[in-house]
Design a protein around this motif. Structure first.
Motif, PDB file in Angstrom:
ATOM      1  N   ALA A  22     -15.777 -82.609  15.170  1.00 30.03           N
ATOM      2  CA  ALA A  22     -14.802 -82.071  14.219  1.00 30.03           C
ATOM      3  C   ALA A  22     -14.776 -80.542  14.268  1.00 30.03           C
ATOM      4  O   ALA A  22     -13.698 -79.932  14.207  1.00 30.03           O
ATOM      5  CB  ALA A  22     -15.117 -82.556  12.806  1.00 30.03           C
ATOM      6  N   LEU A  23     -15.928 -79.918  14.397  1.00 26.37           N
ATOM      7  CA  LEU A  23     -15.997 -78.455  14.497  1.00 26.37           C
ATOM      8  C   LEU A  23     -15.368 -77.972  15.797  1.00 26.37           C
ATOM      9  O   LEU A  23     -14.634 -76.980  15.810  1.00 26.37           O
ATOM     10  CB  LEU A  23     -17.441 -77.980  14.385  1.00 26.37           C
ATOM     11  N   LEU A  24     -15.654 -78.653  16.894  1.00 26.25           N
ATOM     12  CA  LEU A  24     -15.039 -78.290  18.178  1.00 26.25           C
ATOM     13  C   LEU A  24     -13.517 -78.408  18.098  1.00 26.25           C
ATOM     14  O   LEU A  24     -12.795 -77.522  18.554  1.00 26.25           O
ATOM     15  CB  LEU A  24     -15.600 -79.162  19.302  1.00 26.25           C
ATOM     16  N   ASP A  25     -13.028 -79.494  17.513  1.00 22.87           N
ATOM     17  CA  ASP A  25     -11.581 -79.702  17.399  1.00 22.87           C
ATOM     18  C   ASP A  25     -10.924 -78.653  16.505  1.00 22.87           C
ATOM     19  O   ASP A  25      -9.810 -78.204  16.786  1.00 22.87           O
ATOM     20  CB  ASP A  25     -11.276 -81.099  16.864  1.00 22.87           C
ATOM     21  N   ALA A  26     -11.609 -78.259  15.438  1.00 22.83           N
ATOM     22  CA  ALA A  26     -11.026 -77.331  14.470  1.00 22.83           C
ATOM     23  C   ALA A  26     -11.079 -75.876  14.916  1.00 22.83           C
ATOM     24  O   ALA A  26     -10.174 -75.099  14.605  1.00 22.83           O
ATOM     25  CB  ALA A  26     -11.738 -77.477  13.119  1.00 22.83           C
ATOM     26  N   HIS A  27     -12.136 -75.491  15.623  1.00 22.02           N
ATOM     27  CA  HIS A  27     -12.377 -74.074  15.865  1.00 22.02           C
ATOM     28  C   HIS A  27     -12.343 -73.633  17.326  1.00 22.02           C
ATOM     29  O   HIS A  27     -12.455 -72.434  17.600  1.00 22.02           O
ATOM     30  CB  HIS A  27     -13.717 -73.663  15.256  1.00 22.02           C
ATOM     31  N   TRP A  28     -12.239 -74.551  18.255  1.00 21.51           N
ATOM     32  CA  TRP A  28     -12.256 -74.231  19.688  1.00 21.51           C
ATOM     33  C   TRP A  28     -10.955 -74.699  20.323  1.00 21.51           C
ATOM     34  O   TRP A  28     -10.399 -75.720  19.943  1.00 21.51           O
ATOM     35  CB  TRP A  28     -13.425 -74.937  20.371  1.00 21.51           C
ATOM     36  N   PRO A  30      -8.917 -76.600  23.246  1.00 21.83           N
ATOM     37  CA  PRO A  30      -9.324 -77.754  24.055  1.00 21.83           C
ATOM     38  C   PRO A  30      -9.873 -77.378  25.428  1.00 21.83           C
ATOM     39  O   PRO A  30     -10.742 -78.065  25.968  1.00 21.83           O
ATOM     40  CB  PRO A  30      -8.036 -78.569  24.195  1.00 21.83           C
ATOM     41  N   ASP A  31      -9.383 -76.274  25.994  1.00 18.43           N
ATOM     42  CA  ASP A  31      -9.824 -75.853  27.323  1.00 18.43           C
ATOM     43  C   ASP A  31     -10.783 -74.660  27.281  1.00 18.43           C
ATOM     44  O   ASP A  31     -10.925 -73.920  28.249  1.00 18.43           O
ATOM     45  CB  ASP A  31      -8.620 -75.532  28.204  1.00 18.43           C
ATOM     46  N   ALA A  32     -11.458 -74.481  26.155  1.00 15.02           N
ATOM     47  CA  ALA A  32     -12.404 -73.373  26.005  1.00 15.02           C
ATOM     48  C   ALA A  32     -13.437 -73.395  27.127  1.00 15.02           C
ATOM     49  O   ALA A  32     -13.780 -74.453  27.651  1.00 15.02           O
ATOM     50  CB  ALA A  32     -13.106 -73.468  24.652  1.00 15.02           C
ATOM     51  N   THR A  33     -13.921 -72.205  27.475  1.00 15.88           N
ATOM     52  CA  THR A  33     -14.977 -72.107  28.482  1.00 15.88           C
ATOM     53  C   THR A  33     -16.230 -71.521  27.841  1.00 15.88           C
ATOM     54  O   THR A  33     -16.156 -70.705  26.912  1.00 15.88           O
ATOM     55  CB  THR A  33     -14.558 -71.237  29.676  1.00 15.88           C
ATOM     56  N   ALA A  40     -22.325 -73.468  32.792  1.00 14.93           N
ATOM     57  CA  ALA A  40     -20.962 -72.962  32.975  1.00 14.93           C
ATOM     58  C   ALA A  40     -20.052 -74.178  32.873  1.00 14.93           C
ATOM     59  O   ALA A  40     -20.001 -74.996  33.791  1.00 14.93           O
ATOM     60  CB  ALA A  40     -20.795 -72.263  34.314  1.00 14.93           C
ATOM     61  N   VAL A  41     -19.378 -74.319  31.724  1.00 14.29           N
ATOM     62  CA  VAL A  41     -18.576 -75.514  31.478  1.00 14.29           C
ATOM     63  C   VAL A  41     -17.219 -75.139  30.897  1.00 14.29           C
ATOM     64  O   VAL A  41     -17.040 -74.042  30.367  1.00 14.29           O
ATOM     65  CB  VAL A  41     -19.310 -76.492  30.524  1.00 14.29           C
ATOM     66  N   ALA A  42     -16.308 -76.084  31.003  1.00 12.81           N
ATOM     67  CA  ALA A  42     -14.975 -75.912  30.439  1.00 12.81           C
ATOM     68  C   ALA A  42     -14.592 -77.159  29.671  1.00 12.81           C
ATOM     69  O   ALA A  42     -14.905 -78.277  30.092  1.00 12.81           O
ATOM     70  CB  ALA A  42     -13.963 -75.633  31.542  1.00 12.81           C
ATOM     71  N   GLY A  43     -13.927 -76.963  28.545  1.00 14.41           N
ATOM     72  CA  GLY A  43     -13.469 -78.072  27.709  1.00 14.41           C
ATOM     73  C   GLY A  43     -14.466 -78.395  26.616  1.00 14.41           C
ATOM     74  O   GLY A  43     -15.680 -78.233  26.779  1.00 14.41           O
ATOM     75  N   THR A  44     -13.942 -78.869  25.499  1.00 13.04           N
ATOM     76  CA  THR A  44     -14.803 -79.126  24.341  1.00 13.04           C
ATOM     77  C   THR A  44     -15.763 -80.290  24.555  1.00 13.04           C
ATOM     78  O   THR A  44     -16.848 -80.299  23.971  1.00 13.04           O
ATOM     79  CB  THR A  44     -13.969 -79.338  23.066  1.00 13.04           C
ATOM     80  N   GLU A  45     -15.401 -81.255  25.380  1.00 16.43           N
ATOM     81  CA  GLU A  45     -16.340 -82.353  25.674  1.00 16.43           C
ATOM     82  C   GLU A  45     -17.585 -81.809  26.365  1.00 16.43           C
ATOM     83  O   GLU A  45     -18.719 -82.139  26.012  1.00 16.43           O
ATOM     84  CB  GLU A  45     -15.677 -83.418  26.543  1.00 16.43           C
ATOM     85  N   ALA A  46     -17.376 -80.964  27.362  1.00 14.46           N
ATOM     86  CA  ALA A  46     -18.500 -80.392  28.107  1.00 14.46           C
ATOM     87  C   ALA A  46     -19.314 -79.441  27.237  1.00 14.46           C
ATOM     88  O   ALA A  46     -20.550 -79.428  27.306  1.00 14.46           O
ATOM     89  CB  ALA A  46     -17.989 -79.680  29.351  1.00 14.46           C
ATOM     90  N   VAL A  50     -23.351 -79.630  26.149  1.00 15.15           N
ATOM     91  CA  VAL A  50     -24.334 -78.547  26.243  1.00 15.15           C
ATOM     92  C   VAL A  50     -25.052 -78.382  24.906  1.00 15.15           C
ATOM     93  O   VAL A  50     -26.281 -78.252  24.850  1.00 15.15           O
ATOM     94  CB  VAL A  50     -23.662 -77.225  26.684  1.00 15.15           C
ATOM     95  N   VAL A  51     -24.299 -78.415  23.819  1.00 16.87           N
ATOM     96  CA  VAL A  51     -24.895 -78.305  22.484  1.00 16.87           C
ATOM     97  C   VAL A  51     -25.875 -79.457  22.258  1.00 16.87           C
ATOM     98  O   VAL A  51     -26.994 -79.247  21.782  1.00 16.87           O
ATOM     99  CB  VAL A  51     -23.805 -78.277  21.393  1.00 16.87           C
ATOM    100  N   GLU A  52     -25.473 -80.662  22.616  1.00 21.72           N
ATOM    101  CA  GLU A  52     -26.352 -81.833  22.477  1.00 21.72           C
ATOM    102  C   GLU A  52     -27.633 -81.631  23.274  1.00 21.72           C
ATOM    103  O   GLU A  52     -28.735 -81.943  22.794  1.00 21.72           O
ATOM    104  CB  GLU A  52     -25.626 -83.089  22.954  1.00 21.72           C
ATOM    105  N   GLY A  53     -27.526 -81.093  24.473  1.00 21.95           N
ATOM    106  CA  GLY A  53     -28.696 -80.840  25.299  1.00 21.95           C
ATOM    107  C   GLY A  53     -29.667 -79.863  24.649  1.00 21.95           C
ATOM    108  O   GLY A  53     -30.886 -80.026  24.747  1.00 21.95           O
TER     109      GLY A  53
END
Length: 117
Positions: A22-28, A30-33, A40-46, A50-53
């Protein structure tokens, strides 16, 4: 831009995947890097992965703001700490965040200032 820094740190502190999403969707965007010395990642899924890791590597640690953010135009730089709540953080980093026209996080360049051996 303090609100951007708050949203950014909240994303990194979100342990629950649904809250983080929800935070990624609201504040980032979709193609954020996101780039730092270890990712070195792109997109909120990636970025979410990284945050989960980080949560898996440092369970119970939280990100806190160190000092005051410095901002101009569409960018803000700030130092953060990562460590157990209420104690001196063993990890210190420095990030530069840029936002798009809607004030959503578009890019992050991260640096590590202090990392334990």
């Amino acid at each position: 831009m303090n609100d951007i820094v708050t949203a950014y740190l909240s994303t990194w502190n979100a342990v629950d995947p649904e809250t983080r999403r929800a935070l990624l969707d609201a504040h980032w965007t979709p193609d954020a890097t996101y780039v730092d010395p270890m990712a070195a990642v792109a997109g909120t899924e990636a970025i979410g992965a990284v945050v989960e890791g980080v949560h898996e590597q440092f369970p119970g640690f939280e990100f806190t703001l160190v000092g005051e953010p410095d901002a101009h135009h569409d960018q803000v730089r700030f130092q953060w700490g990562l460590g157990p709540a209420g104690s001196e953080p063993p990890v210190i980093g420095f990030d530069v965040v840029t936002v798009d026209a809607d004030r959503r996080i578009a890019t992050v360049a991260g640096f590590l200032d202090r990392v334990p051996a």
